[in-house]
Design a protein around this motif. Structure first.
Motif, short mmCIF file in Angstrom:
data_model
loop_
_atom_site.label_atom_id
_atom_site.label_comp_id
_atom_site.label_asym_id
_atom_site.label_seq_id
_atom_site.Cartn_x
_atom_site.Cartn_y
_atom_site.Cartn_z
N PRO A 307 0.81 -1.22 0.00
CA PRO A 307 0.00 0.00 0.00
C PRO A 307 0.84 1.28 0.00
N LEU A 308 2.01 1.25 0.65
CA LEU A 308 2.82 2.48 0.68
C LEU A 308 3.92 2.41 -0.38
N SER A 309 3.47 2.36 -1.63
CA SER A 309 4.43 2.34 -2.74
C SER A 309 3.81 3.10 -3.90
N ILE A 310 4.50 3.13 -5.03
CA ILE A 310 3.97 3.87 -6.19
C ILE A 310 2.81 3.10 -6.85
N ILE A 311 2.71 1.81 -6.57
CA ILE A 311 1.76 0.97 -7.30
C ILE A 311 0.29 1.39 -7.12
N PRO A 312 -0.18 1.72 -5.89
CA PRO A 312 -1.58 2.19 -5.79
C PRO A 312 -1.82 3.46 -6.61
N ILE A 313 -0.79 4.30 -6.75
CA ILE A 313 -0.95 5.54 -7.53
C ILE A 313 -1.07 5.20 -9.02
N ILE A 314 -0.21 4.28 -9.48
CA ILE A 314 -0.28 3.85 -10.88
C ILE A 314 -1.64 3.17 -11.13
N ASP A 315 -2.07 2.37 -10.15
CA ASP A 315 -3.37 1.68 -10.26
C ASP A 315 -4.49 2.70 -10.48
N TYR A 316 -4.46 3.78 -9.69
CA TYR A 316 -5.50 4.81 -9.84
C TYR A 316 -5.40 5.47 -11.22
N MET A 317 -4.18 5.78 -11.65
CA MET A 317 -3.99 6.46 -12.94
C MET A 317 -4.53 5.61 -14.09
N ILE A 318 -4.28 4.30 -14.01
CA ILE A 318 -4.78 3.40 -15.06
C ILE A 318 -6.31 3.37 -15.04
N ARG A 319 -6.88 3.35 -13.83
CA ARG A 319 -8.34 3.32 -13.70
C ARG A 319 -8.98 4.61 -14.19
N LYS A 320 -8.31 5.73 -13.91
CA LYS A 320 -8.83 7.02 -14.36
C LYS A 320 -8.84 7.08 -15.89
N GLU A 321 -7.72 6.62 -16.48
CA GLU A 321 -7.63 6.61 -17.95
C GLU A 321 -8.70 5.69 -18.53
N ASN A 322 -8.90 4.56 -17.85
CA ASN A 322 -9.92 3.62 -18.31
C ASN A 322 -11.32 4.23 -18.22
N GLU A 323 -11.57 4.97 -17.14
CA GLU A 323 -12.89 5.62 -16.97
C GLU A 323 -13.14 6.59 -18.13
N VAL A 324 -12.11 7.41 -18.42
CA VAL A 324 -12.24 8.38 -19.51
C VAL A 324 -12.48 7.66 -20.84
N ASN A 325 -11.74 6.56 -21.06
CA ASN A 325 -11.93 5.81 -22.31
C ASN A 325 -13.34 5.22 -22.39
N ASN A 326 -13.83 4.69 -21.26
CA ASN A 326 -15.18 4.10 -21.25
C ASN A 326 -16.23 5.17 -21.55
#
Lengths: 349, 70
Positions: A307-326
């Motif tokens: 949880p305290l790493s860059i991965i949750p941030i990347i996870d959110y960024m991918i989800r945000k991009e996916n939301e915009v694409n959807n």
């Protein structure tokens, strides 16, 4: 302190993106959006966090253009705000990851220049979510030719080798520059990761899997077009995780798509694309969606592990991009009068 | 002599637990502020989580009092 770079504000940044993640549009909501008209979608998304952008752009665009521009502008602002709220090594790593959008913008500008698009037309398609700010991007847009743009990029350390520019000038094929930029981005990104700790190892694995996914997409797309062998190999990005050079050569040399299935079965994401490969060999749409879902599933599971790493941030960024694409898929689909089931099948949820 | 050592022990008990609570609160506080930046309604939850590490200091204080009184 004492010349040692701070690790970064992981706790603050991760808590912020986790709170932001709660505002992302849920899977059930996409089904509701499929039943809406374009003005209803605009109004609905303005209640889901896109209010500022919809209000700002409503006098300039309408219909599907309004939705597209508002969602892209919102994504750019959100990603930049996350980047600006981080510091230390976390900021540097994130900035390197967001270079993806710098490359995207550079490609948009080069394409615009090569097709003779005016400055305003190019500016509308930019997504300033990366490190290059609007001032620098405006400067690039205002330049006359693609060569001048590439030359100006030297100022930010993006040096395109002379031989690549020469080949581009000789063949007048923008794909050469675009392929170089993609390979360059991944090369730089991988070399910037120092896999000393478990989270950075996972982050490196994630990037290498992303390379695998991009390579598989390239191989399958070219195979559908009847291209194989060395013609595929020149588009392959080095540095993948599951796909060795030997496997890439084998996949590239296979004459048909069905002949590659046994080789694809060795991949970690085969289970996610298996069904799509079995049932539909004429379209790669389901395979691509399967790979995107795999990528999202992987980042989510990695983010729970650390949880305290860059991965949750990347996870959110991918989800945000996916939301915009959807949202864009729904808006474009509704505008084109596509059947709701077809649009629903295109969504990555 | 014994009183002096007891006072040092009590000081260590409070001092170390204070440092430990500070280290824990550093991340909890930063995370609480981050979450509150996005959603003000999380203030209550953030506040509760923020004061939880303070219990370590209370334990330290109890131990220090027991040392002094004993």
């Amino acid at each position: 302190m004492f010349g040692h770079k701070a690790k970064g504000n992981y706790a603050y940044a991760v808590a912020r993106v986790k709170a932001k993640k709660a505002y992302l549009i849920g899977n059930d909501t996409y089904q509701k959006m499929l039943l809406m008209s374009l003005p209803e979608i605009s109004r609905y998304i303005s209640e889901c966090g896109y209010m500022k952008e919809i209000t700002e752009l409503t006098s300039k665009f309408d219909g599907v253009d309004l939705i597209e521009h508002a969602t892209y502008m919102n994504m750019a602002r959100v990603l930049r705000s996350i980047l600006n709220s981080t510091n230390g090594e976390l900021h540097d790593t994130l900035a390197k990851y967001l270079e993806k959008w710098d490359i995207w913008n550079l490609k948009v500008i080069l394409r615009g220049k090569s097709f003779g698009l005016d400055a305003d037309g190019i500016r509308e398609d930019l997504i300033p979510a990366g490190n290059l700010d609007s001032t620098f991007l405006n400067k690039l847009v205002s330049l006359e030719t693609g060569e001048e743009v590439l030359d100006h990029c030297k100022n930010i350390g993006k040096v395109i080798p002379v031989e690549v520019i020469e080949t581009y000038n000789k063949e007048n094929n923008l794909a050469i520059i675009e392929d170089f930029l993609d390979k360059y981005r991944y090369e730089q990104l991988l070399s910037s990761i120092n896999p000393l700790s478990k989270p950075t190892q996972l982050y490196q694995d994630f990037i290498r899997r992303e390379i695998d996914i991009t390579n598989i997409e390239t191989i399958l797309k070219l195979k559908m077009e009847g291209v194989y062998g060395n013609n595929i190999m020149k588009y392959i990005i080095p540095g993948g995780k599951d796909i060795s050079k030997k496997l890439v050569v084998r996949l590239a040399n296979a004459e048909t798509l069905s002949a590659t299935v046994d080789d694809l079965a060795q991949l970690s994401f085969y289970e996610d694309i298996k069904e799509a490969l079995d049932t539909n060999t004429k379209s790669l749409k389901d395979v691509m969606i399967g790979m995107k879902k795999y990528k999202m599933k992987k980042t989510q599971s990695f983010s729970y592990l650390h949880p305290l790493s860059i991965i949750p941030i990347i996870d959110y960024m991918i989800r945000k991009e996916n939301e915009v694409n959807n949202i864009r898929i729904i808006a474009r689909g509704i505008e084109s009068g596509l059947d709701k089931d077809i649009i629903g099948g295109l969504l990555v949820i | 002599m014994d009183e002096g050592l007891a006072a040092i022990g009590a000081g260590i008990a409070v001092g170390l637990t204070g440092i430990a609570a500070g280290l824990a609160e550093k991340d909890v506080g930063a995370a609480a502020i981050g979450a509150m930046t996005e959603n003000e309604n999380l203030f209550g939850k953030g506040m509760i989580l923020m004061v939880l590490p303070e219990t370590i200091v209370i334990f330290g204080l109890v131990v220090a009092i027991l040392i002094i009184m004993g």
